[in-house]
Design a protein around this motif. Structure first.
Motif, PDB file in Angstrom:
ATOM      1  N   MET A   1      34.819  38.756  37.633  1.00 48.63           N
ATOM      2  CA  MET A   1      34.885  39.549  36.405  1.00 48.63           C
ATOM      3  C   MET A   1      35.095  41.024  36.756  1.00 48.63           C
ATOM      4  N   ASN A   2      36.108  41.621  36.167  1.00 48.39           N
ATOM      5  CA  ASN A   2      36.421  43.016  36.434  1.00 48.39           C
ATOM      6  C   ASN A   2      35.440  43.919  35.673  1.00 48.39           C
ATOM      7  N   LEU A   3      34.636  44.687  36.419  1.00 47.57           N
ATOM      8  CA  LEU A   3      33.622  45.517  35.773  1.00 47.57           C
ATOM      9  C   LEU A   3      34.226  46.687  34.996  1.00 47.57           C
ATOM     10  N   ARG A   4      35.459  47.053  35.308  1.00 48.80           N
ATOM     11  CA  ARG A   4      36.124  48.081  34.499  1.00 48.80           C
ATOM     12  C   ARG A   4      36.355  47.572  33.086  1.00 48.80           C
ATOM     13  N   PHE A   5      36.637  46.286  32.973  1.00 48.67           N
ATOM     14  CA  PHE A   5      36.833  45.698  31.648  1.00 48.67           C
ATOM     15  C   PHE A   5      35.501  45.575  30.918  1.00 48.67           C
ATOM     16  N   VAL A   6      34.442  45.270  31.683  1.00 50.32           N
ATOM     17  CA  VAL A   6      33.102  45.216  31.093  1.00 50.32           C
ATOM     18  C   VAL A   6      32.700  46.597  30.589  1.00 50.32           C
ATOM     19  N   GLU A   7      33.006  47.625  31.380  1.00 43.36           N
ATOM     20  CA  GLU A   7      32.707  48.992  30.969  1.00 43.36           C
ATOM     21  C   GLU A   7      33.480  49.367  29.704  1.00 43.36           C
ATOM     22  N   ALA A   8      34.733  48.936  29.641  1.00 41.93           N
ATOM     23  CA  ALA A   8      35.547  49.213  28.455  1.00 41.93           C
ATOM     24  C   ALA A   8      34.899  48.598  27.218  1.00 41.93           C
ATOM     25  N   PHE A   9      34.459  47.352  27.338  1.00 38.37           N
ATOM     26  CA  PHE A   9      33.808  46.697  26.205  1.00 38.37           C
ATOM     27  C   PHE A   9      32.509  47.410  25.830  1.00 38.37           C
ATOM     28  N   TYR A  10      31.738  47.821  26.829  1.00 38.33           N
ATOM     29  CA  TYR A  10      30.470  48.501  26.548  1.00 38.33           C
ATOM     30  C   TYR A  10      30.688  49.747  25.686  1.00 38.33           C
ATOM     31  N   TRP A  11      31.703  50.554  26.039  1.00 39.14           N
ATOM     32  CA  TRP A  11      31.921  51.791  25.290  1.00 39.14           C
ATOM     33  C   TRP A  11      32.541  51.522  23.924  1.00 39.14           C
ATOM     34  N   PHE A  26      39.391  58.036  29.130  1.00 40.11           N
ATOM     35  CA  PHE A  26      40.692  58.626  29.451  1.00 40.11           C
ATOM     36  C   PHE A  26      41.781  57.550  29.599  1.00 40.11           C
ATOM     37  N   LEU A  27      41.780  56.611  28.653  1.00 39.23           N
ATOM     38  CA  LEU A  27      42.776  55.545  28.621  1.00 39.23           C
ATOM     39  C   LEU A  27      43.581  55.638  27.334  1.00 39.23           C
ATOM     40  N   THR A  28      44.745  55.007  27.332  1.00 40.85           N
ATOM     41  CA  THR A  28      45.481  54.875  26.081  1.00 40.85           C
ATOM     42  C   THR A  28      44.816  53.783  25.253  1.00 40.85           C
ATOM     43  N   GLN A  29      45.057  53.810  23.953  1.00 42.00           N
ATOM     44  CA  GLN A  29      44.448  52.800  23.098  1.00 42.00           C
ATOM     45  C   GLN A  29      44.971  51.416  23.444  1.00 42.00           C
ATOM     46  N   SER A  30      46.243  51.318  23.809  1.00 41.61           N
ATOM     47  CA  SER A  30      46.816  50.014  24.168  1.00 41.61           C
ATOM     48  C   SER A  30      46.193  49.484  25.454  1.00 41.61           C
ATOM     49  N   ALA A  31      45.930  50.368  26.414  1.00 44.07           N
ATOM     50  CA  ALA A  31      45.293  49.939  27.665  1.00 44.07           C
ATOM     51  C   ALA A  31      43.875  49.455  27.399  1.00 44.07           C
ATOM     52  N   MET A  32      43.175  50.152  26.512  1.00 50.11           N
ATOM     53  CA  MET A  32      41.815  49.738  26.160  1.00 50.11           C
ATOM     54  C   MET A  32      41.827  48.378  25.468  1.00 50.11           C
ATOM     55  N   SER A  37      41.035  42.364  25.477  1.00 53.14           N
ATOM     56  CA  SER A  37      41.680  41.050  25.306  1.00 53.14           C
ATOM     57  C   SER A  37      41.576  40.221  26.575  1.00 53.14           C
ATOM     58  N   THR A  38      41.780  40.858  27.726  1.00 51.01           N
ATOM     59  CA  THR A  38      41.675  40.143  28.999  1.00 51.01           C
ATOM     60  C   THR A  38      40.266  39.638  29.226  1.00 51.01           C
ATOM     61  N   GLU A  40      38.083  38.922  26.890  1.00 52.49           N
ATOM     62  CA  GLU A  40      37.866  37.821  25.944  1.00 52.49           C
ATOM     63  C   GLU A  40      38.478  36.525  26.474  1.00 52.49           C
ATOM     64  N   GLU A  41      39.665  36.627  27.065  1.00 50.87           N
ATOM     65  CA  GLU A  41      40.310  35.438  27.624  1.00 50.87           C
ATOM     66  C   GLU A  41      39.482  34.852  28.757  1.00 50.87           C
ATOM     67  N   GLU A  42      38.931  35.727  29.591  1.00 54.64           N
ATOM     68  CA  GLU A  42      38.125  35.252  30.718  1.00 54.64           C
ATOM     69  C   GLU A  42      36.836  34.593  30.242  1.00 54.64           C
ATOM     70  N   LEU A  43      36.229  35.160  29.192  1.00 47.47           N
ATOM     71  CA  LEU A  43      34.978  34.599  28.673  1.00 47.47           C
ATOM     72  C   LEU A  43      35.210  33.416  27.745  1.00 47.47           C
ATOM     73  N   GLY A  44      36.406  33.337  27.202  1.00 51.79           N
ATOM     74  CA  GLY A  44      36.721  32.234  26.301  1.00 51.79           C
ATOM     75  C   GLY A  44      36.159  32.403  24.905  1.00 51.79           C
ATOM     76  N   VAL A  45      35.830  33.647  24.527  1.00 51.45           N
ATOM     77  CA  VAL A  45      35.282  33.920  23.187  1.00 51.45           C
ATOM     78  C   VAL A  45      35.867  35.233  22.677  1.00 51.45           C
TER      79      VAL A  45
END
Length: 306
Positions: A1-11, A26-32, A37-38, A40-45
């Motif tokens: 699990m990519n913790l950068r994606f976890v951090e994105a979800f947390y914020w 400091f990301l674009t909205q599309s990158a966030m 989405s990635t 969610e796909e990994e967690l399946g929910v």
């Protein structure tokens, strides 16, 4: 699990907005959105309910938020244990009102530059309502204002209150001590309408059944100082700021027969589960402001006339 994606979800969950979370990281909205989405796909929910215009976590999202905090805290602990967090090479967005800027903020920032050379700062000087809104929205990491901020995830710490003092032009204001009635006959300057100094100054005159001649609302201390120098009137400023400014400007601190209410100062901030940077800076600011205000009180006592 990519913790950068976890951090994105947390914020996203903490700030209740994909847009504000993107600004925070400091990301674009599309990158966030892609990171969420990635994940969610990994967690399946689904973590976010996208069927409503108003932001809402799904039941799964609310459950995963608990794990996200634990994962990010564990990452922070591991980095700290392995020594990766000692450099503190991170950007911090700080906001402050003018009173703090002209009192102790600059010397504190100079100390931070020495203590943490890897720290990169962004500084915003605004009014209290703007600062509290920005820390609530996550666009600033910590702010120094005259009121505490509210909102989920926002913490507040009271700093030493600032003593207020009237400041005049030494060529025009010969007396050191003035009665409140005498001050009411002068043109006075304080901060913007609705601010704590403006409201308490008007209340002070009302409590003594006095009607001030004029009270000008000026948001900039620098502007007030220039106006005082030009003979425009008398300004109400924090004593620490006035003492610092008298070194380079022709100003005179005026005593009043009526005590003035202190200006409360709060530091408001959001905790970050990935790093202790904010807490470290808050602790530093509390200690520095306390030392500065304590020195000011000591100087005042030492110079007081019997």
């Amino acid at each position: 699990m990519n913790l950068r994606f976890v951090e994105a979800f947390y914020w996203v969950a903490s700030l209740k907005s994909v847009t504000r979370a993107a600004e925070k990281l400091f990301l674009t909205q599309s990158a966030m959105s892609s990171r969420i989405s990635t994940l969610e796909e990994e967690l399946g929910v689904l973590l976010l309910d996208r069927s409503e215009k108003q932001f809402r976590l799904t039941a799964a999202g609310a459950r995963f938020l608990v794990f996200a905090e634990k994962l990010l805290a564990l990452q922070r602990e591991a980095k700290s244990e392995m020594g990766a967090a000692t450099t503190m090479a991170v950007a911090m967005r700080i906001g402050a009102i003018e009173s703090v800027l002209h009192s102790w903020l600059v010397p504190w920032l100079e100390k931070l530059r020495i203590d943490y050379p890897g720290l990169e700062l962004e500084l915003a000087v605004e009014t209290t309502p703007i600062l509290t809104d920005q820390v609530q929205r996550g666009t600033l990491d910590l702010v120094f204002a005259a009121m505490p901020a509210s909102g989920d995830g926002v913490r507040n710490h009271a700093l030493p209150a600032m003593e207020m003092v009237f400041v005049g032009n030494p060529a025009l204001h010969k007396k050191r001590n003035y009665r409140l009635g005498e001050l009411a006959d002068m043109e006075l300057m304080t901060f913007q309408k609705g601010s704590q100094p403006h409201v308490t100054l008007l209340d002070l005159f009302r409590q003594h059944s006095l009607e001030p001649k004029k009270v000008h609302a000026i948001s900039s201390i620098s502007a007030m100082v220039q106006l005082v120098q030009g003979g425009f009137g008398v300004a109400l400023l924090p004593r620490t700021a006035a003492q610092r400014l008298t070194a380079s400007a022709k100003l005179k601190l005026l005593s009043s027969d009526t005590p003035l209410k202190n200006l409360p100062i709060y530091v408001s901030y959001r905790t970050d589960p990935t790093a202790t940077t904010v807490e470290t800076l808050v602790k530093s600011a509390v200690e520095f402001a306390g030392g500065t205000m304590g020195a000011q009180r000591g100087t005042k006592r030492g110079t007081a006339k019997p």
